[in-house]
Design an enzyme around this catalytic site. Structure first.
Site, short mmCIF file in Angstrom:
data_model
loop_
_atom_site.label_atom_id
_atom_site.label_comp_id
_atom_site.label_asym_id
_atom_site.label_seq_id
_atom_site.Cartn_x
_atom_site.Cartn_y
_atom_site.Cartn_z
N ARG A 95 0.89 -1.08 -0.02
CA ARG A 95 0.29 -0.08 -0.14
C ARG A 95 0.59 1.64 0.24
O ARG A 95 0.67 1.90 -0.99
CB ARG A 95 -1.27 -0.27 1.18
CG ARG A 95 -1.96 1.25 0.98
CD ARG A 95 -3.16 1.09 2.81
NE ARG A 95 -2.52 0.87 4.14
CZ ARG A 95 -1.99 1.59 4.21
NH1 ARG A 95 -2.03 2.73 4.35
NH2 ARG A 95 -1.72 0.66 5.57
N TYR A 104 -16.06 16.15 -17.92
CA TYR A 104 -16.37 15.19 -17.66
C TYR A 104 -17.39 14.77 -16.38
O TYR A 104 -17.06 15.43 -15.54
CB TYR A 104 -14.71 14.14 -17.30
CG TYR A 104 -15.78 12.44 -16.90
CD1 TYR A 104 -16.58 11.44 -18.06
CD2 TYR A 104 -15.07 11.82 -15.44
CE1 TYR A 104 -17.01 10.49 -16.70
CE2 TYR A 104 -15.67 11.34 -14.93
CZ TYR A 104 -16.46 9.64 -15.58
OH TYR A 104 -16.77 8.70 -14.94
N ASP A 135 -6.51 18.23 -16.09
CA ASP A 135 -6.51 16.69 -16.64
C ASP A 135 -6.27 16.90 -17.87
O ASP A 135 -6.66 17.34 -18.75
CB ASP A 135 -7.65 16.44 -16.85
CG ASP A 135 -8.16 15.17 -16.89
OD1 ASP A 135 -7.95 14.27 -17.23
OD2 ASP A 135 -9.12 14.45 -15.73
N LYS A 172 -6.81 4.81 -19.53
CA LYS A 172 -7.73 5.51 -21.54
C LYS A 172 -5.75 5.73 -21.73
O LYS A 172 -5.47 4.63 -22.18
CB LYS A 172 -7.98 6.77 -21.32
CG LYS A 172 -8.86 7.25 -19.99
CD LYS A 172 -10.51 6.72 -20.59
CE LYS A 172 -11.26 7.08 -19.74
NZ LYS A 172 -11.74 6.67 -17.95
#
Length: 387
Positions: free
Chosen positions: A49, A101, A174, A199
């Protein structure tokens, strides 16, 4: 030696395959925890983690591509945005692009606003006057996409950075639509770059991932502490898939952009299409600016049909192109934003952004361009036959 971005997609500077027995493909360290040599000693890895060698290799690669100080890999793009929002405190104010988005304003409204963070939305492509008017003494950041999703508005990153830095605040960009291969906002003045790694960085629609790439070392350390604490980190196998996907980023983006330009020009000739929005077209308002701040126009385009009754017929008729959410993979995907990516955006916001029920978003893949045109042509023929 200084490597081009094409080579940096494949080779991490300073990487030593000898340290991993000469393995060319970086190994997947599929382990949750690591043994300590002795009390008070560490191999550099304690718990996945916190950090994992495979994820660390990926983070170094993405940071190098974006020319950032550090990159933090998350389980999804939304997890990356959430972690970045944790940098802000109750009473802080953020000016955000109006056309984002749909998941991003949903996070702002359902998670960040209840924490006491406030937002003002502005169309950044209209220039800096509206943005400047929206900035308050408590404003801590500007948050933009460029080009925007799905209306392809283009923001001047340099001007936005100059404006927000004059107020001692951050610029968050972004960069998912263009990827680091085509645009590097940090070199234009941005402080944090967000990616949905699902993406273009992954490129194969087979995993989820997100990134925050940071310019300032102190800010990067804060974000790493947040990442360690909330635990939304990318798993080793997914990190390996991203490492593999990034190796073909350059060739995929080149081919997809070439296809997108050809399809945009072809769609302009179709009587079924009333509007084509693609920054690579000279008539696009952001075309000249894109040529200044990016190395290409990307492979996302938006088009509008004559009547909303044509939409369900078209979506059912496509064969090679798939009717699906997401973008940036080798496969071409057709998306209906108002019921998919932007379903939670209020109608008045959709209307203000020009996002109508006749708008479709096309993520252009790397298939043969003639096959893509043929598929759309037979789909348009099905529309003509049905209506």
């Amino acid at each position: 030696m200084s490597l081009s971005i094409e080579s940096r997609c494949i080779h991490l500077e300073g990487d030593d395959p000898a340290a991993r027995y000469g393995a060319i493909s970086f190994p997947i360290y599929q382990t949750a925890t690591f043994a300590h040599p002795a009390l008070g000693e560490s191999t550099g890895y304690d718990y996945s983690r916190v950090q994992n060698p495979t994820r660390q290799q990926l983070e170094k690669t993405v940071a190098a591509l974006e020319q950032g100080t550090d990159a933090v890999a998350f389980s999804t793009g939304m997890a990356a945005i959430l972690a970045v929002m944790e940098l802000f405190a109750p009473g802080d104010h953020i000016v955000a692009e109006a056309d984002l988005y749909g998941g991003t304003p949903r996070l702002f409204h359902t998670v960040s606003e209840p924490r006491g963070i406030t937002f003002t939305t502005v169309n950044f492509s209209d220039g800096t006057a509206q943005v400047a008017a929206a900035i308050r003494p408590e404003t801590k950041a500007l948050y933009i996409e460029t080009p925007t999703n799905p209306m392809m508005h283009v923001t001047d990153i340099r001007k936005a950075a100059e404006l927000v830095h004059a107020h001692g605040a951050l610029l968050i960009v972004d960069n998912t639509f263009l990827s680091p291969y085509l645009q590097n906002p940090l070199t234009l003045g941005a402080d944090i770059v967000i990616h949905s790694g699902t993406k273009y960085l992954s490129g194969h629609n087979d995993t989820l991932a997100g990134f925050a790439v940071i310019k300032d070392a102190a800010l990067a350390a804060r974000l790493r502490e947040i990442s360690k604490t909330i635990g939304a980190n990318l798993a080793p196998f997914d990190a390996w898939l991203l490492l593999r996907g990034i190796q073909t980023l350059a060739v995929r983006m080149d081919r997809a952009e070439e296809n997108a330009m050809a399809l945009a020009q072809w769609l302009k000739t179709r009587q079924e299409v009333t509007r084509v929005i693609y920054p690579g077209l000279p008539e696009h308002p952001g075309h000249a600016l894109m040529k200044q701040q990016a190395r290409g126009f990307g492979a996302m385009l938006t088009f509008e049909v004559r009547d909303k009754r044509e939409v369900p017929v078209l979506l059912k008729a496509v064969r090679l192109i798939r009717f699906a959410e997401s973008l940036g993979g080798t496969e071409s995907l057709l998306t209906y934003p108002i019921t998919q990516t932007h379903a939670d955006v209020p109608p008045e916001v959709l209307a203000a952004n020009g996002l109508t029920d006749r708008i479709l978003r096309l993520s252009v893949g790397i298939e043969n361009i003639n096959d893509l045109r043929a598929d759309l042509e037979q789909a348009f023929a099905a529309v003509q036959a049905a209506l």
